[in-house]
Motif scaffolding. Structure first.
Motif, PDB file in Angstrom:
ATOM      1  N   ASP A  10     -50.037 -43.453  23.256  1.00 44.47           N
ATOM      2  CA  ASP A  10     -50.413 -42.215  22.590  1.00 44.47           C
ATOM      3  C   ASP A  10     -50.840 -41.163  23.604  1.00 44.47           C
ATOM      4  O   ASP A  10     -51.585 -41.439  24.533  1.00 44.47           O
ATOM      5  CB  ASP A  10     -51.588 -42.452  21.638  1.00 44.47           C
ATOM      6  N   LEU A  11     -50.365 -39.961  23.397  1.00 47.06           N
ATOM      7  CA  LEU A  11     -50.833 -38.828  24.184  1.00 47.06           C
ATOM      8  C   LEU A  11     -52.130 -38.344  23.558  1.00 47.06           C
ATOM      9  O   LEU A  11     -52.284 -38.359  22.338  1.00 47.06           O
ATOM     10  CB  LEU A  11     -49.798 -37.704  24.175  1.00 47.06           C
ATOM     11  N   GLN A  12     -53.073 -37.906  24.387  1.00 50.20           N
ATOM     12  CA  GLN A  12     -54.350 -37.413  23.896  1.00 50.20           C
ATOM     13  C   GLN A  12     -54.635 -36.055  24.512  1.00 50.20           C
ATOM     14  O   GLN A  12     -54.240 -35.781  25.637  1.00 50.20           O
ATOM     15  CB  GLN A  12     -55.480 -38.385  24.266  1.00 50.20           C
ATOM     16  N   LEU A  13     -55.353 -35.217  23.748  1.00 49.54           N
ATOM     17  CA  LEU A  13     -55.809 -33.936  24.261  1.00 49.54           C
ATOM     18  C   LEU A  13     -57.075 -34.128  25.077  1.00 49.54           C
ATOM     19  O   LEU A  13     -57.947 -34.915  24.703  1.00 49.54           O
ATOM     20  CB  LEU A  13     -56.117 -32.976  23.118  1.00 49.54           C
ATOM     21  N   ALA A  42     -58.244 -31.186  18.376  1.00 47.97           N
ATOM     22  CA  ALA A  42     -57.312 -30.058  18.363  1.00 47.97           C
ATOM     23  C   ALA A  42     -58.016 -28.712  18.450  1.00 47.97           C
ATOM     24  O   ALA A  42     -57.478 -27.752  18.986  1.00 47.97           O
ATOM     25  CB  ALA A  42     -56.444 -30.120  17.111  1.00 47.97           C
ATOM     26  N   ASP A  43     -59.254 -28.634  17.937  1.00 47.16           N
ATOM     27  CA  ASP A  43     -59.998 -27.374  17.982  1.00 47.16           C
ATOM     28  C   ASP A  43     -60.712 -27.163  19.321  1.00 47.16           C
ATOM     29  O   ASP A  43     -61.425 -26.186  19.505  1.00 47.16           O
ATOM     30  CB  ASP A  43     -60.991 -27.287  16.829  1.00 47.16           C
ATOM     31  N   VAL A  69     -55.233 -30.149  28.331  1.00 49.61           N
ATOM     32  CA  VAL A  69     -54.080 -30.885  28.837  1.00 49.61           C
ATOM     33  C   VAL A  69     -53.766 -32.073  27.933  1.00 49.61           C
ATOM     34  O   VAL A  69     -54.582 -32.468  27.091  1.00 49.61           O
ATOM     35  CB  VAL A  69     -54.338 -31.387  30.276  1.00 49.61           C
ATOM     36  N   LEU A  70     -52.587 -32.638  28.119  1.00 50.08           N
ATOM     37  CA  LEU A  70     -52.232 -33.907  27.503  1.00 50.08           C
ATOM     38  C   LEU A  70     -52.349 -34.992  28.553  1.00 50.08           C
ATOM     39  O   LEU A  70     -51.922 -34.794  29.706  1.00 50.08           O
ATOM     40  CB  LEU A  70     -50.797 -33.885  26.973  1.00 50.08           C
ATOM     41  N   ILE A  71     -52.924 -36.129  28.166  1.00 47.91           N
ATOM     42  CA  ILE A  71     -53.056 -37.254  29.086  1.00 47.91           C
ATOM     43  C   ILE A  71     -52.412 -38.491  28.466  1.00 47.91           C
ATOM     44  O   ILE A  71     -52.287 -38.599  27.254  1.00 47.91           O
ATOM     45  CB  ILE A  71     -54.540 -37.546  29.425  1.00 47.91           C
ATOM     46  N   THR A 100     -51.557 -25.578  17.098  1.00 46.46           N
ATOM     47  CA  THR A 100     -51.470 -25.051  15.740  1.00 46.46           C
ATOM     48  C   THR A 100     -51.597 -26.208  14.762  1.00 46.46           C
ATOM     49  O   THR A 100     -50.909 -27.219  14.906  1.00 46.46           O
ATOM     50  CB  THR A 100     -50.115 -24.341  15.522  1.00 46.46           C
ATOM     51  N   VAL A 101     -52.494 -26.064  13.778  1.00 45.67           N
ATOM     52  CA  VAL A 101     -52.693 -27.075  12.744  1.00 45.67           C
ATOM     53  C   VAL A 101     -52.517 -26.400  11.393  1.00 45.67           C
ATOM     54  O   VAL A 101     -53.177 -25.399  11.107  1.00 45.67           O
ATOM     55  CB  VAL A 101     -54.086 -27.725  12.854  1.00 45.67           C
ATOM     56  N   ASN A 102     -51.614 -26.935  10.563  1.00 46.29           N
ATOM     57  CA  ASN A 102     -51.336 -26.356   9.238  1.00 46.29           C
ATOM     58  C   ASN A 102     -51.043 -24.858   9.328  1.00 46.29           C
ATOM     59  O   ASN A 102     -51.613 -24.059   8.600  1.00 46.29           O
ATOM     60  CB  ASN A 102     -52.486 -26.615   8.264  1.00 46.29           C
ATOM     61  N   SER A 103     -50.196 -24.492  10.272  1.00 45.71           N
ATOM     62  CA  SER A 103     -49.761 -23.111  10.495  1.00 45.71           C
ATOM     63  C   SER A 103     -50.869 -22.179  10.958  1.00 45.71           C
ATOM     64  O   SER A 103     -50.724 -20.958  10.930  1.00 45.71           O
ATOM     65  CB  SER A 103     -49.117 -22.529   9.220  1.00 45.71           C
ATOM     66  N   THR A 104     -52.011 -22.738  11.370  1.00 42.16           N
ATOM     67  CA  THR A 104     -53.116 -21.931  11.866  1.00 42.16           C
ATOM     68  C   THR A 104     -53.351 -22.225  13.340  1.00 42.16           C
ATOM     69  O   THR A 104     -53.516 -23.389  13.720  1.00 42.16           O
ATOM     70  CB  THR A 104     -54.409 -22.234  11.076  1.00 42.16           C
ATOM     71  N   LEU A 105     -53.363 -21.172  14.143  1.00 41.47           N
ATOM     72  CA  LEU A 105     -53.647 -21.330  15.570  1.00 41.47           C
ATOM     73  C   LEU A 105     -55.118 -21.710  15.719  1.00 41.47           C
ATOM     74  O   LEU A 105     -55.997 -20.956  15.309  1.00 41.47           O
ATOM     75  CB  LEU A 105     -53.364 -20.025  16.310  1.00 41.47           C
ATOM     76  N   VAL A 106     -55.391 -22.899  16.270  1.00 38.69           N
ATOM     77  CA  VAL A 106     -56.777 -23.337  16.416  1.00 38.69           C
ATOM     78  C   VAL A 106     -57.238 -23.316  17.856  1.00 38.69           C
ATOM     79  O   VAL A 106     -58.429 -23.421  18.128  1.00 38.69           O
ATOM     80  CB  VAL A 106     -56.985 -24.761  15.833  1.00 38.69           C
TER      81      VAL A 106
END
Length: 108
Positions: A10-13, A42-43, A69-71, A100-106
């Motif tokens: 899994d990639l993680q933020l 995500a936020d 970043v993605l790790i 973007t989550v549910n079409s909202t830039l977070v």
């Protein structure tokens, strides 16, 4: 997307919070940039403040302090780098531009 091909785990933020310099290290880390990262949601907030911890990741994309970043971890992280790579267990594989989550830039 090359990162999903390379990272089977899994990639993680994560957020880059600093860097490290080490003069004595495993030969597999020579010439590689070491970054201090913390997992984020995500936020951009930390997922569990009670268990907040820093981790050292090897940079493969030229990330810098303050960037999201993605790790990826483990054997998947080692695949990002050529041999030798035995000391690598966490790799930065992408710099995140937006989330973007549910079409909202977070996260810009």
């Amino acid at each position: 997307d090359w990162s999903s091909d390379v990272c089977s785990s899994d990639l993680q933020l994560a957020k880059v919070i600093g860097s490290l310099v080490s003069t004595q290290k495993s030969p597999s880390l020579i010439g590689k940039k070491l970054l201090l990262v913390q997992l984020v949601n995500a936020d951009g907030k930390h997922p569990d403040e009670d268990r907040l911890r820093e981790e050292v990741a090897v940079d493969s994309v030229g990330a810098g302090e303050g960037e999201t970043v993605l790790i990826c971890r483990g054997a998947s992280a080692r695949w990002v780098f050529g041999e030798p790579n035995e000391a690598i267990d966490l790799a930065v594989v992408a710099i995140v531009d937006t989330v973007t989550v549910n079409s909202t830039l977070v996260q810009p």
